[in-house]
Motif scaffolding. Structure first.
Motif, mmCIF file in Angstrom:
data_model
loop_
_atom_site.group_PDB
_atom_site.id
_atom_site.type_symbol
_atom_site.label_atom_id
_atom_site.label_comp_id
_atom_site.label_asym_id
_atom_site.label_seq_id
_atom_site.Cartn_x
_atom_site.Cartn_y
_atom_site.Cartn_z
ATOM 1 N N THR A 40 0.848 -1.191 0.000
ATOM 2 C CA THR A 40 0.000 0.000 0.000
ATOM 3 C C THR A 40 0.883 1.241 0.000
ATOM 4 O O THR A 40 2.111 1.165 0.124
ATOM 5 C CB THR A 40 -0.912 0.070 1.241
ATOM 6 O OG1 THR A 40 -0.150 0.525 2.375
ATOM 7 C CG2 THR A 40 -1.545 -1.283 1.561
ATOM 8 N N ASP A 65 -2.872 4.474 -3.258
ATOM 9 C CA ASP A 65 -2.981 3.018 -3.373
ATOM 10 C C ASP A 65 -3.315 2.663 -4.816
ATOM 11 O O ASP A 65 -4.301 3.159 -5.373
ATOM 12 C CB ASP A 65 -4.074 2.484 -2.451
ATOM 13 C CG ASP A 65 -3.680 2.527 -0.982
ATOM 14 O OD1 ASP A 65 -2.476 2.454 -0.692
ATOM 15 O OD2 ASP A 65 -4.588 2.633 -0.126
ATOM 16 N N GLY A 70 -4.861 -1.710 -0.915
ATOM 17 C CA GLY A 70 -5.156 -0.763 0.156
ATOM 18 C C GLY A 70 -6.594 -0.280 0.144
ATOM 19 O O GLY A 70 -7.539 -1.054 0.044
#
Length: 299
Positions: A40, A65, A70
């Motif tokens: 992420t 992200d 994420g």
């Protein structure tokens, strides 16, 4: 004035990406930090925090992200590709950083995304990018990684991985696994070098556990197809640093050496004892190298 903004960016095909911007809106340079496969934007937290002080100039940082990772939307079928990630990056720069020099830093698949950006959007790179950091990444040759294992063992591991990949591709869940603790030993072996911090291993396992399974499999296919050494030609006039860990099993230092050979003016740095997670394992050094690019761009 130092500000932090967390919001969403919607791409041209409707995917919503989670974005965090920090620093003055009128900073002379913007650093865009692109994370790697199954990770992420938080891979870059320490770098983003330390960059203004290390650079000695005001800098705006932007991290996000990737789709399927994420807090961003899952990638729709057919869109979990490095090519699409490069288009997302181009759109993000064009809309969120419409003016001023940009420094791009990519870790692992993030570095590959920058290579794809150079391949697909050379005008954007030529006109806007003032520095590039390629961190623990590769220009290709990832279809059957050796993982630092003897040949027969690596071949067996790759066969097993392909079986798991097919199962993940058919999965309907939103997370790879409910709990991450059992992933930690494997993450330590695969992604980290000597003396890895237990908290870094744990948080990395958390990121991987939360990855969208079908997207994870699709991106693995994209990694196997990634062959973009030729795309590096578009970066030859841009100040570039190439960083690698000597103990990296996923993208060994030989991959970084190959990138540096294609970019004769690039600075190549290889960190003894470090693995694949350089933004965590060598955060101060990675920050310093990106800061040099930012300071140069500000001049």
């Amino acid at each position: 004035m130092q500000t932090t903004t967390a919001d969403e960016f919607t791409t041209s095909d409707g995917a919503r990406l989670r974005v965090v911007e920090e620093g003055p809106a009128d900073a002379p340079v913007t650093a865009v930090l692109v994370h790697g496969w199954t990770l992420t934007m938080h891979t870059w937290d320490r770098v983003a925090t330390g960059l203004p002080k290390a650079a000695g100039v005001e800098v705006r940082t932007l991290r996000y992200d990737l789709r399927g990772h994420g807090g961003s939307d899952p990638a729709e079928p057919g869109s979990a590709t490095i090519r699409r990630c490069a288009d997302d990056l181009a759109e993000l720069v064009e809309q969120r950083v419409p003016t001023g020099p940009v420094v791009l830093a990519g870790h692992s698949m993030g570095g590959m995304t920058i290579m794809a950006l150079a391949e697909q959007h050379p005008e954007l790179v030529e006109q806007r990018v003032a520095g590039v950091a390629l961190v623990a990444t590769s220009g290709g040759g990832l279809a059957a990684p050796t993982l630092g294992l003897p040949g027969p063992v690596a071949a067996l591991a790759n066969r097993g991985e392909r079986v798991v990949r097919k199962r993940l591709a058919a999965a309907r869940g939103k997370r790879l696994v409910p709990q991450s603790s059992w992933l930690r030993p494997g993450m330590r072996w695969l992604l980290f070098g000597r003396g890895a911090d237990a908290a870094d291993v744990a948080v990395t396992a958390d990121w991987v556990a939360a990855c969208h399974p079908a997207n994870m499999a699709a991106y693995r296919e994209a990694l196997a197809e990634h062959e973009r050494i030729g795309a590096l030609t578009a970066l030859r006039s841009i100040p570039t640093v190439v960083l690698s860990g000597l103990a990296d099993r996923l993208t060994p230092h030989t991959h970084s050496r190959r990138i540096a050979e294609a970019l004769p003016d690039a600075r190549l740095l290889i960190y003894a004892g470090a693995g694949h997670m350089l933004p965590l394992e060598r955060s101060a050094e990675v920050t310093a190298r990106i800061a040099e690019l930012v300071a140069r761009a500000a001049r």
